[in-house]
Design an enzyme around this catalytic site. Structure first.
Site, mmCIF file in Angstrom:
data_model
loop_
_atom_site.group_PDB
_atom_site.id
_atom_site.type_symbol
_atom_site.label_atom_id
_atom_site.label_comp_id
_atom_site.label_asym_id
_atom_site.label_seq_id
_atom_site.Cartn_x
_atom_site.Cartn_y
_atom_site.Cartn_z
ATOM 1 N N GLU A 165 -19.253 5.236 -38.082
ATOM 2 C CA GLU A 165 -19.814 3.959 -37.799
ATOM 3 C C GLU A 165 -19.919 3.629 -36.433
ATOM 4 O O GLU A 165 -18.969 3.754 -35.518
ATOM 5 C CB GLU A 165 -18.797 2.864 -38.251
ATOM 6 C CG GLU A 165 -18.516 2.654 -39.904
ATOM 7 C CD GLU A 165 -19.610 2.368 -40.572
ATOM 8 O OE1 GLU A 165 -20.746 1.710 -40.161
ATOM 9 O OE2 GLU A 165 -19.619 2.781 -41.733
ATOM 10 N N CYS A 206 -20.383 -3.893 -32.191
ATOM 11 C CA CYS A 206 -21.558 -2.839 -32.467
ATOM 12 C C CYS A 206 -22.659 -3.556 -33.320
ATOM 13 O O CYS A 206 -24.108 -2.722 -33.252
ATOM 14 C CB CYS A 206 -20.683 -2.027 -33.535
ATOM 15 S SG CYS A 206 -19.954 -2.852 -34.711
HETATM 16 P P1 NAP Z 1 -15.502 5.818 -28.068
HETATM 17 O O1 NAP Z 1 -15.182 6.267 -26.721
HETATM 18 O O2 NAP Z 1 -16.457 6.719 -28.792
HETATM 19 O O3 NAP Z 1 -14.171 5.927 -28.795
HETATM 20 C C1 NAP Z 1 -13.874 5.655 -30.278
HETATM 21 C C2 NAP Z 1 -12.348 6.264 -30.720
HETATM 22 O O4 NAP Z 1 -12.752 7.664 -30.631
HETATM 23 C C3 NAP Z 1 -11.387 5.593 -29.705
HETATM 24 O O5 NAP Z 1 -10.345 5.574 -30.553
HETATM 25 C C4 NAP Z 1 -11.269 6.991 -28.917
HETATM 26 O O6 NAP Z 1 -9.988 7.044 -28.457
HETATM 27 C C5 NAP Z 1 -11.505 8.170 -29.743
HETATM 28 N N1 NAP Z 1 -11.830 9.374 -29.170
HETATM 29 C C6 NAP Z 1 -12.446 9.932 -28.490
HETATM 30 N N2 NAP Z 1 -12.314 11.050 -28.245
HETATM 31 C C7 NAP Z 1 -11.603 11.521 -29.295
HETATM 32 C C8 NAP Z 1 -11.661 12.948 -29.666
HETATM 33 N N3 NAP Z 1 -12.107 13.901 -28.968
HETATM 34 N N4 NAP Z 1 -10.641 12.860 -30.740
HETATM 35 C C9 NAP Z 1 -10.278 11.817 -31.175
HETATM 36 N N5 NAP Z 1 -10.440 10.878 -31.085
HETATM 37 C C10 NAP Z 1 -11.262 10.607 -30.154
HETATM 38 O O7 NAP Z 1 -16.074 4.413 -28.222
HETATM 39 P P2 NAP Z 1 -15.309 3.086 -27.827
HETATM 40 O O8 NAP Z 1 -15.764 3.070 -26.381
HETATM 41 O O9 NAP Z 1 -14.010 2.626 -28.026
HETATM 42 O O10 NAP Z 1 -16.245 2.105 -28.512
HETATM 43 C C11 NAP Z 1 -17.492 1.430 -28.141
HETATM 44 C C12 NAP Z 1 -18.646 2.059 -29.197
HETATM 45 O O11 NAP Z 1 -18.147 1.832 -30.321
HETATM 46 C C13 NAP Z 1 -19.938 1.479 -28.855
HETATM 47 O O12 NAP Z 1 -20.791 2.599 -28.543
HETATM 48 C C14 NAP Z 1 -19.934 0.749 -30.225
HETATM 49 O O13 NAP Z 1 -21.525 0.448 -30.386
HETATM 50 C C15 NAP Z 1 -19.394 1.571 -31.112
HETATM 51 N N6 NAP Z 1 -18.842 0.599 -32.053
HETATM 52 C C16 NAP Z 1 -19.306 0.781 -33.636
HETATM 53 C C17 NAP Z 1 -18.716 0.089 -34.263
HETATM 54 C C18 NAP Z 1 -19.641 0.182 -35.662
HETATM 55 O O14 NAP Z 1 -18.741 -0.374 -36.847
HETATM 56 N N7 NAP Z 1 -20.355 0.773 -36.066
HETATM 57 C C19 NAP Z 1 -17.789 -1.003 -34.163
HETATM 58 C C20 NAP Z 1 -17.460 -1.065 -33.030
HETATM 59 C C21 NAP Z 1 -17.896 -0.277 -32.030
HETATM 60 P P3 NAP Z 1 -9.455 6.897 -26.986
HETATM 61 O O15 NAP Z 1 -9.678 5.316 -26.934
HETATM 62 O O16 NAP Z 1 -7.895 6.999 -26.884
HETATM 63 O O17 NAP Z 1 -10.281 7.773 -25.798
#
Ligand code: NAP
Length: 674
Positions: A255, A294
């Protein structure tokens, strides 16, 4: 405070110093997070060996009840979560979506699980398939829970909802979970998981938590495991290509971000109810959770000649959005989740501003009520205008994950649809119009690019849940850039965590496996009327073959008189014969259903308490005066109501004529005392 992980049944605190997390409003240090030292493989094994079998000992309904008890338990403690949630920058309304929205998702899955799934360890999928001439060889699809671990990796913006909306379907399916919240807001997820563990409602091993990095966890993913990722498209793509996930065909659900649009219909003029709704909807989506959703509206697609009116109305409304510490009276928008997030959002706004014009708000200035604009992660809502949307890339590609949206003009419906599609796949879209034809054109054009579309007009506005709110009943996910995932959607969301298998064999074999009597399986006619048996005494296949009854013309006329249904095919021989389906005056279908009850019901007081409906009723062949009918009445499925002193019994009811041909078939639904 050092955040702890919950691994192999114990709370674990890393001895290493980790990333420092800061309060979104005050900027003060609030926690440190590190998962260094965790044995990730052991966690996955523990889930598979301890949590999975423990969960799967229960039936779907028993697990659904766990969700209900858990929801009640958490709801009673909700103020603790609200208090903690303030550090994420959220207002009370923002937190409500996250905390109570998440808990409500548990309630809804509990209800749906008990209403729509069998109280069993196996779930039939669809109807029996007839694949042989005599029916001695038949088929039925089934679902059984996967035997691995469900890993959830979540985004920072919904620390509670994001975890609970994935936990509900996995618990219901019977899979243990490892939760990895985004670091920035993990303190709130940790608090909630502490309470879930303390509640002792979920069996041991069914829930573990990683605060910090996932280490080498993904290296140990297998084909029975699942990874459901929520976050940016960039991280999602990286994880999706992890070698273990690719090689083992681990189910990976993504997602990701999306550039959701809202289209103002070409019929909507300033001053109309729908125009007001549009302004409200876009403003709300920009400012709720400071735009960190999102599903938020990033692209407001508006008829070209109304751009000015929309820009003016939106700016006026956004100007009323007070930014500040949500504890202060009158504050409508809180802070972003952290200073790092603000830096990211401003960098994205800069990219957007390179091609588009900022028409409301500022990247550098914001009036903040009750807090310091420097220490807290505050920013002003920013509205941009895109002059040339077909030939401008940023507006369709750059997600600024904050209170940011861009106004986009369109000439006609075709262009509005083309612009919607330029987001390359979105989670949610909306069409605001008073004209059903406009709605149909826009929706059919935009639907292939969206996971969910809200069609908003004055009639439904009062009860509308809004453009940006995913509901447990409805699919959340979207094609393309949105990740290609599909979560929630009621029981559809549970099926991701189960394997679908096509079963072939004899009807008796498949009946025994599926806890469902299938056509062609043995009927047990032991001479005891099935209505005399209690729920516990009844067995699948217990049956009654009734006496016979011959239909007369007087019956047909009496039924017509009693019901008032004097349709010509029942009353007028010549007219019936002119009808391509009948040779004579035909008996009413509802008469057949009624006379069948007269044949199979045992009238004396007994364990059968009520008949609450019929399913799948089909009239297969016409019945005329002189036909002799008989009913085969068979216990098809039993659903034990865990918390009641009765259960539900579904009876296959087949009415046959003197030639043995089926004239009607349906399921009778009854409540039977235990
Ligand atoms: P993100 O930076 O991509 O991180 C998402 C998750 O992935 C976090 O728990 C992060 O952990 C983890 N992560 C990052 N690198 C990783 C790796 N190499 N291995 C395992 N896990 C890893 O996104 P975010 O900044 O938290 O969220 C914002 C984004 O999410 C926005 O772009 C938004 O549109 C999207 N979003 C989408 C939805 C949906 O339902 N489609 C819902 C909410 C948000 P850490 O925080 O520890 O780095």
């Amino acid at each position: 405070m050092k955040l702890q992980s919950y691994a192999e049944g114990e709370w674990y605190q890393s001895s290493e110093s980790g990333q420092v997390l800061r309060h979104a409003i005050t900027g003060a240090d609030i926690a440190e997070i590190s998962s260094d030292g965790l044995d990730f493989q052991a966690m996955a094994d523990y889930a598979r060996r301890t949590g999975g079998p423990a969960l799967r000992r229960y039936t779907f309904h028993q697990r659904a009840l766990m969700l209900k008890y858990l929801a009640k338990y958490l709801m009673e403690r909700k103020e603790l979560f609200y208090e903690c949630s303030k550090a994420t920058g959220a207002t009370r309304t923002d937190s409500w979506i996250d905390i109570e929205g998440g808990i409500t998702t548990l309630f809804i899955y509990s209800g749906k699980g008990r209403r729509e799934m069998p109280n069993s360890h196996v779930m039939p999928d669809g109807e029996q398939e007839q694949i042989s001439r005599t029916g001695a060889f038949t088929a039925q699809h089934i679902y059984t829970p996967l035997q691995g671990v469900a890993v959830q990796i979540n985004a920072f913006n919904f620390p509670c909802w994001g975890m609970l909306e994935k936990l509900a379907p996995t618990v219901l399916a019977g899979m243990p979970t490892i939760v990895k919240p985004a670091s920035q807001t993990a303190f709130l997820t940790e608090l909630m998981i502490r309470h879930i563990i303390e509640s002792n409602i979920l069996p041991e091993g069914s829930l573990q938590l990683i605060c910090g990095s996932t280490g080498d966890l993904l290296d140990h993913m297998d084909y029975q495991d699942t990874v459901s990722f929520t976050g940016s498209a960039q991280t999602g793509l990286k994880l999706k290509q992890h070698p273990a996930i690719v090689q083992n065909n681990t189910r990976f659900f993504m997602e990701a971000d999306s550039l959701n649009c809202s289209i103002l219909g070409s019929d909507v003029q300033p001053g109309s109810a729908e125009f007001e709704l549009y302004i409200k909807e876009v403003t709300r989506e920009m400012t709720v959770k400071a735009g960190q959703k999102c599903t938020a509206i990033r692209r407001a697609i508006v008829p070209k000649d109304r751009i000015h009116a929309v820009a003016e109305a939106l700016s006026a409304r956004l100007a009323k959005t007070t930014v500040g510490d949500p504890d202060q009276e009158g504050v409508r928008m809180g802070a972003l989740a952290g200073l790092g997030q603000r830096t990211d959002v401003l960098a994205q706004v800069q990219k957007l501003a390179a091609e588009n014009e900022i028409i409301f708000g500022s990247m550098s200035e914001v009036d903040v009520l009750g807090a310091s604009a420097e220490s807290g992660a505050f920013m002003s809502p920013v509205l941009l205008y895109c002059n040339n949307p077909q030939h401008t890339a940023a507006v369709h590609n750059v997600e600024a994950f904050g209170p940011v949206s861009t106004l986009i003009p369109y000439e006609d419906d075709e262009e509005a649809i083309a612009l919607a599609a330029m987001g390359k796949g979105s989670l949610a879209g909306s069409v605001i119009t008073a004209d059903p034809q406009v709605a149909r054109t826009l929706v059919l054009g935009a639907a292939p690019h969206h996971g969910r579309i809200l069609v908003l007009n004055e009639t439904c506005a009062k009860e509308s849940t809004g453009h940006g709110s995913p509901l447990p009943h409805l699919i959340h996910g979207g094609p393309g850039r949105a990740g290609g995932g599909e979560e929630l959607g009621g029981i559809r969301g549970v099926k991701h965590y189960m394997q679908r298998t096509a079963l072939q064999g004899s009807p008796d074999m498949l009946s025994a496996i599926t806890d469902t009597w299938l056509q062609g399986a043995t009927r047990n006619t032991d001479g005891i009327h099935p209505f005399r048996k209690t729920f516990s005494q009844l067995e699948i296949g217990d049956a009654l073959i009734t006496d016979k009854r011959t239909i007369t013309l007087e019956d047909i006329e009496a039924f017509a008189e009693l019901s008032g249904d004097k349709f010509y095919a029942h009353m007028d021989k010549a007219a019936a014969q002119r009808n391509p389906f009948f040779e004579d005056r035909v008996a009413h279908g509802y008469f057949l259903v009624s006379l069948a009850a007269g044949l199979f019901v045992d009238p004396e007081e007994g364990p059968v308490l009520a008949n609450y409906g019929l399913d799948h009723l089909r009239f297969a062949a016409p019945v005329y005066a002189g036909d002799e009918l008989q009913v085969q009445f068979t216990c098809k499925q039993k659903v034990n109501r865990e918390t009641e002193d009765y259960g539900e019994v579904r009876w296959d009811t087949t009415i046959v004529n003197q030639e043995g041909n089926v004239v009607a078939n349906y399921d009778v639904l009854t409540l039977v005392a235990k």
